[in-house]
Design an enzyme around this catalytic site. Structure first.
Site, mmCIF file in Angstrom:
data_model
loop_
_atom_site.group_PDB
_atom_site.id
_atom_site.type_symbol
_atom_site.label_atom_id
_atom_site.label_comp_id
_atom_site.label_asym_id
_atom_site.label_seq_id
_atom_site.Cartn_x
_atom_site.Cartn_y
_atom_site.Cartn_z
ATOM 1 N N PRO A 2 0.817 -1.223 0.000
ATOM 2 C CA PRO A 2 0.000 0.000 0.000
ATOM 3 C C PRO A 2 0.850 1.272 0.000
ATOM 4 O O PRO A 2 1.688 1.465 0.866
ATOM 5 C CB PRO A 2 -0.812 -0.121 1.292
ATOM 6 C CG PRO A 2 -0.748 -1.555 1.672
ATOM 7 C CD PRO A 2 0.569 -2.051 1.167
ATOM 8 N N GLU A 3 0.652 2.100 -1.004
ATOM 9 C CA GLU A 3 1.286 3.408 -1.073
ATOM 10 C C GLU A 3 0.172 4.448 -0.908
ATOM 11 O O GLU A 3 -0.950 4.108 -0.547
ATOM 12 C CB GLU A 3 2.034 3.565 -2.411
ATOM 13 C CG GLU A 3 3.071 2.460 -2.637
ATOM 14 C CD GLU A 3 3.835 2.583 -3.954
ATOM 15 O OE1 GLU A 3 3.995 3.707 -4.462
ATOM 16 O OE2 GLU A 3 4.272 1.545 -4.475
#
Ligand SMILES: [Zn+2]
Length: 293
Positions: A2-3
């Site tokens: 997850p960014e």
């Protein structure tokens, strides 16, 4: 992993689906999840509170509670925050279950087990988030800021963009897409970028992250939204994990190299290593990667 766009999607989902609900109790199934306080105090602090808000800072997901404390998640590589109906049984790799007062449950599942959580008061939260660079969509994040912050550095541009103290929220997927979009080789030293390249880079950062949010995140492996659905931005990636495939810019081949210790995808034609100006034989600045979460 997850960014910014994935954590932003999860945050928006929580606002629509979970904020306003009460937490009856928490079940901590893997104590490695909790960085602070103690596991006992963590579980105690999550019982009998209401979820009053959700926000994102960099790759941190911040769940605000009626107690005044905040539950802060770092989903790291494979963390998933999943809302499941009362009938659904717990699955494997569940590190935390929050039992909501309407019968639903919120699961923190992570088969890589690298996710981490903290329960913090206002001061602890401020300390935790201090030192992070500006949000890419904030007024503070301008071309001028970017040049001033790293424009004289002789370090490679890719690791600089991954440094959360420089700009918040970019990780290994989006950085390759951003640099391809800006037609800048990931190994270019920041100090060699032209004014035009800084402007292209700044625009590419916002454009690629905005597209990621628009497509509800990138699922190359483990990322899911709060309802367990994959994102769609993986269908729009142009270089990441497309080694050997056709470059959408020039029709050449995407290659994979190592830059700053990270697997890196690029087009050597669209992103010439010398910036199109001939060989640069300055020694490389070696830096550790800091702040990468
Ligand atoms: Zn190309």
């Amino acid at each position: 992993m997850p960014e910014l766009p994935e954590v932003e999607t999860i945050k928006n989902d929580l606002r629509g689906l979970v904020v306003g609900a009460g937490i009856e109790r928490a079940e901590l199934r893997d104590e490695r999840l909790v960085e602070e306080p103690s596991p006992e105090d963590f579980v105690r602090g999550l019982g009998g509170v209401r979820i009053t808000g959700a926000r994102r800072r960099a790759k941190h997901l911040v769940v605000e509670l009626s107690s005044g404390e905040a539950l802060v998640f770092q989903l790291k590589i494979g963390g998933q925050l999943l809302l499941v109906p009362p009938v659904e049984e717990p699955t494997r790799n569940v590190m935390l279950v929050l039992y909501l007062d309407d019968g639903r449950r919120l699961f923190l599942r992570d088969q890589t087990e690298f996710s981490r959580a903290r329960l913090l008061g206002p001061e602890g939260l401020e300390d935790r988030l201090a030192g992070l660079g500006p949000e890419p969509f904030s007024d503070e994040f301008t071309v001028g800021y970017l040049r001033e912050r790293i424009g004289t550095r002789r370090a490679q541009i890719k690791p600089l963009l991954l440094d959360q103290k420089v700009v918040a929220g970019i990780g290994n997927i989006y950085v390759d897409e951003i640099l391809f979009d800006a037609r800048i080789h990931p190994r270019r030293r920041a100090s060699t970028l032209s004014a035009e390249e800084w402007a292209r880079l700044h625009a590419a950062i916002r454009r690629n992250l905005a597209a990621g949010i628009e497509h509800r995140g990138t699922t190359v492996r483990l990322y899911r939204d709060v309802l367990g659905r994959p994102g769609e931005h993986q269908n729009h990636l142009r270089v990441f994990e497309r080694e050997g495939e056709e470059c959408p810019g020039c029709g050449g081949r995407v290659v994979r190299e190592r830059v700053g210790g990270r697997g890196t995808y690029l087009c050597p034609v669209c992103q010439p290593e010398d910036g199109g100006k001939g060989d640069q034989s300055l020694p490389l600045e070696v830096e550790s990667r800091e702040g990468e979460g």
